[in-house]
Design a protein around this motif. Structure first.
Motif, PDB file in Angstrom:
ATOM      1  N   ALA A 143       2.405  14.366   3.622  1.00  0.00           N
ATOM      2  CA  ALA A 143       3.759  13.887   3.898  1.00  0.00           C
ATOM      3  C   ALA A 143       4.829  14.810   3.321  1.00  0.00           C
ATOM      4  CB  ALA A 143       3.934  12.475   3.358  1.00  0.00           C
ATOM      5  N   HIS A 144       4.580  15.398   2.159  1.00  0.00           N
ATOM      6  CA  HIS A 144       5.616  16.212   1.519  1.00  0.00           C
ATOM      7  C   HIS A 144       5.893  17.510   2.276  1.00  0.00           C
ATOM      8  CE1 HIS A 144       2.053  18.181  -0.304  1.00  0.00           C
ATOM      9  NE2 HIS A 144       2.815  19.248  -0.276  1.00  0.00           N
ATOM     10  N   GLU A 145       5.067  17.838   3.243  1.00  0.00           N
ATOM     11  CA  GLU A 145       5.297  19.044   4.033  1.00  0.00           C
ATOM     12  C   GLU A 145       6.149  18.780   5.274  1.00  0.00           C
ATOM     13  OE1 GLU A 145       1.832  21.396   4.691  1.00  0.00           O
ATOM     14  OE2 GLU A 145       1.142  21.222   2.617  1.00  0.00           O
ATOM     15  N   TYR A 146       6.555  17.545   5.451  1.00  0.00           N
ATOM     16  CA  TYR A 146       7.406  17.196   6.584  1.00  0.00           C
ATOM     17  C   TYR A 146       8.865  17.152   6.145  1.00  0.00           C
ATOM     18  CZ  TYR A 146       3.323  16.384   9.401  1.00  0.00           C
ATOM     19  OH  TYR A 146       2.156  16.578  10.095  1.00  0.00           O
ATOM     20  N   ASP A 147       9.722  17.697   7.003  1.00  0.00           N
ATOM     21  CA  ASP A 147      11.116  17.890   6.637  1.00  0.00           C
ATOM     22  C   ASP A 147      12.040  16.777   7.131  1.00  0.00           C
ATOM     23  OD1 ASP A 147       9.971  20.919   7.583  1.00  0.00           O
ATOM     24  OD2 ASP A 147      10.860  20.763   5.579  1.00  0.00           O
ATOM     25  N   TYR A 148      11.668  16.143   8.225  1.00  0.00           N
ATOM     26  CA  TYR A 148      12.529  15.133   8.823  1.00  0.00           C
ATOM     27  C   TYR A 148      11.705  13.894   9.153  1.00  0.00           C
ATOM     28  CZ  TYR A 148      15.399  19.280   9.404  1.00  0.00           C
ATOM     29  OH  TYR A 148      16.108  20.433   9.171  1.00  0.00           O
ATOM     30  N   TRP A 149      12.340  12.746   8.979  1.00  0.00           N
ATOM     31  CA  TRP A 149      11.669  11.466   9.186  1.00  0.00           C
ATOM     32  C   TRP A 149      12.546  10.531  10.004  1.00  0.00           C
ATOM     33  CZ3 TRP A 149       6.823  10.263   7.095  1.00  0.00           C
ATOM     34  CH2 TRP A 149       6.278  11.238   6.253  1.00  0.00           C
ATOM     35  N   GLY A 150      11.868   9.700  10.815  1.00  0.00           N
ATOM     36  CA  GLY A 150      12.578   8.645  11.511  1.00  0.00           C
ATOM     37  C   GLY A 150      12.702   7.406  10.639  1.00  0.00           C
ATOM     38  N   GLN A 151      13.291   6.366  11.194  1.00  0.00           N
ATOM     39  CA  GLN A 151      13.530   5.129  10.453  1.00  0.00           C
ATOM     40  C   GLN A 151      12.340   4.185  10.478  1.00  0.00           C
ATOM     41  OE1 GLN A 151      16.345   4.468   8.528  1.00  0.00           O
ATOM     42  NE2 GLN A 151      16.533   6.662   8.933  1.00  0.00           N
ATOM     43  N   GLY A 152      11.409   4.424  11.370  1.00  0.00           N
ATOM     44  CA  GLY A 152      10.212   3.605  11.422  1.00  0.00           C
ATOM     45  C   GLY A 152      10.278   2.502  12.460  1.00  0.00           C
TER      46      GLY A 152
ATOM     47  N   LYS B 292       0.843  -1.200   0.000  1.00  0.00           N
ATOM     48  CA  LYS B 292       0.000   0.000   0.000  1.00  0.00           C
ATOM     49  C   LYS B 292       0.873   1.244   0.000  1.00  0.00           C
ATOM     50  CE  LYS B 292      -3.833  -2.161   2.518  1.00  0.00           C
ATOM     51  NZ  LYS B 292      -4.738  -2.048   3.706  1.00  0.00           N
ATOM     52  N   GLU B 293       0.245   2.375  -0.283  1.00  0.00           N
ATOM     53  CA  GLU B 293       0.972   3.628  -0.213  1.00  0.00           C
ATOM     54  C   GLU B 293       1.059   4.103   1.237  1.00  0.00           C
ATOM     55  OE1 GLU B 293      -0.223   5.410  -4.611  1.00  0.00           O
ATOM     56  OE2 GLU B 293      -0.794   6.476  -2.786  1.00  0.00           O
ATOM     57  N   ARG B 294       2.079   4.927   1.474  1.00  0.00           N
ATOM     58  CA  ARG B 294       2.193   5.536   2.802  1.00  0.00           C
ATOM     59  C   ARG B 294       0.963   6.397   3.067  1.00  0.00           C
ATOM     60  NH1 ARG B 294       7.311   9.268   3.416  1.00  0.00           N
ATOM     61  NH2 ARG B 294       6.204  10.249   1.674  1.00  0.00           N
ATOM     62  N   GLU B 295       0.472   6.366   4.308  1.00  0.00           N
ATOM     63  CA  GLU B 295      -0.709   7.143   4.626  1.00  0.00           C
ATOM     64  C   GLU B 295      -0.544   7.906   5.935  1.00  0.00           C
ATOM     65  OE1 GLU B 295      -4.278   4.918   5.329  1.00  0.00           O
ATOM     66  OE2 GLU B 295      -3.307   3.489   6.673  1.00  0.00           O
ATOM     67  N   PHE B 296      -1.235   9.015   6.010  1.00  0.00           N
ATOM     68  CA  PHE B 296      -1.269   9.857   7.203  1.00  0.00           C
ATOM     69  C   PHE B 296      -2.040   9.144   8.308  1.00  0.00           C
ATOM     70  CE2 PHE B 296      -1.650  13.463   9.863  1.00  0.00           C
ATOM     71  CZ  PHE B 296      -2.973  13.578  10.254  1.00  0.00           C
ATOM     72  N   VAL B 297      -1.534   9.262   9.533  1.00  0.00           N
ATOM     73  CA  VAL B 297      -2.213   8.673  10.696  1.00  0.00           C
ATOM     74  C   VAL B 297      -2.705   9.771  11.638  1.00  0.00           C
ATOM     75  CG1 VAL B 297      -1.955   7.197  12.719  1.00  0.00           C
ATOM     76  CG2 VAL B 297      -0.853   6.555  10.550  1.00  0.00           C
ATOM     77  N   ALA B 298      -1.776  10.615  12.091  1.00  0.00           N
ATOM     78  CA  ALA B 298      -2.134  11.633  13.075  1.00  0.00           C
ATOM     79  C   ALA B 298      -1.076  12.731  13.064  1.00  0.00           C
ATOM     80  CB  ALA B 298      -2.243  11.028  14.470  1.00  0.00           C
ATOM     81  N   ALA B 299      -1.467  13.914  13.519  1.00  0.00           N
ATOM     82  CA  ALA B 299      -0.527  15.027  13.600  1.00  0.00           C
ATOM     83  C   ALA B 299      -0.898  15.915  14.778  1.00  0.00           C
ATOM     84  CB  ALA B 299      -0.519  15.830  12.306  1.00  0.00           C
TER      85      ALA B 299
END
Length: 123
Positions: free
Chosen positions: A107-116, A43-50
């Motif tokens: 998602a494209h508005e986020y600048d930094y990501w963890g490894q999951g 599946k594609e990555r999806e938004f969960v919460a912010a």
């Protein structure tokens, strides 16, 4: 630069609970809106919460509303995702992300990501 590290994933039975944590280091944690996204196999990555920078506003995907809760602790530079009443369809790798701007489900508005961190919910 912000470094993010998720923890708390694991295997749980349907109906169970988990709490994910995302520890931030580097620049001032309070300047960032924070989000959780997930990516299930096939599946594609999806938004969960912010959550907003102040923590005063939260947003959820419809599929998790009422079951998952996002929060942040500025003193600990940590954002949490409390996951209750888990379902098999919640199985995914969960990613924490930081946005140097307004809170957003995009998602494209986020600048930094963890490894999951992997969350697996069994029947």
């Amino acid at each position: 630069q912000v470094q993010l590290e998720e923890s708390g994933g694991g295997l749980v039975q349907a109906g169970g609970s988990l709490r994910l944590s995302c520890a931030a280091s580097g620049r001032t944690f309070s300047r960032y809106a924070m989000g959780w996204f997930r990516h299930a196999s096939g599946k594609e990555r999806e938004f969960v919460a912010a959550i907003s920078r102040s923590g005063g506003s939260t947003y959820y995907a419809g599929s998790v509303q009422g079951r998952l809760t996002i929060s942040r602790d500025t003193a600990k530079n940590t954002v949490y995702l409390q996951m209750n009443s888990l379902k098999p369809e919640d199985t995914a790798v969960y990613y924490c992300a930081a946005a140097d701007g307004s809170v957003s489900p995009r998602a494209h508005e986020y600048d930094y990501w963890g490894q999951g961190t992997q969350v697996t919910v069994s029947e």
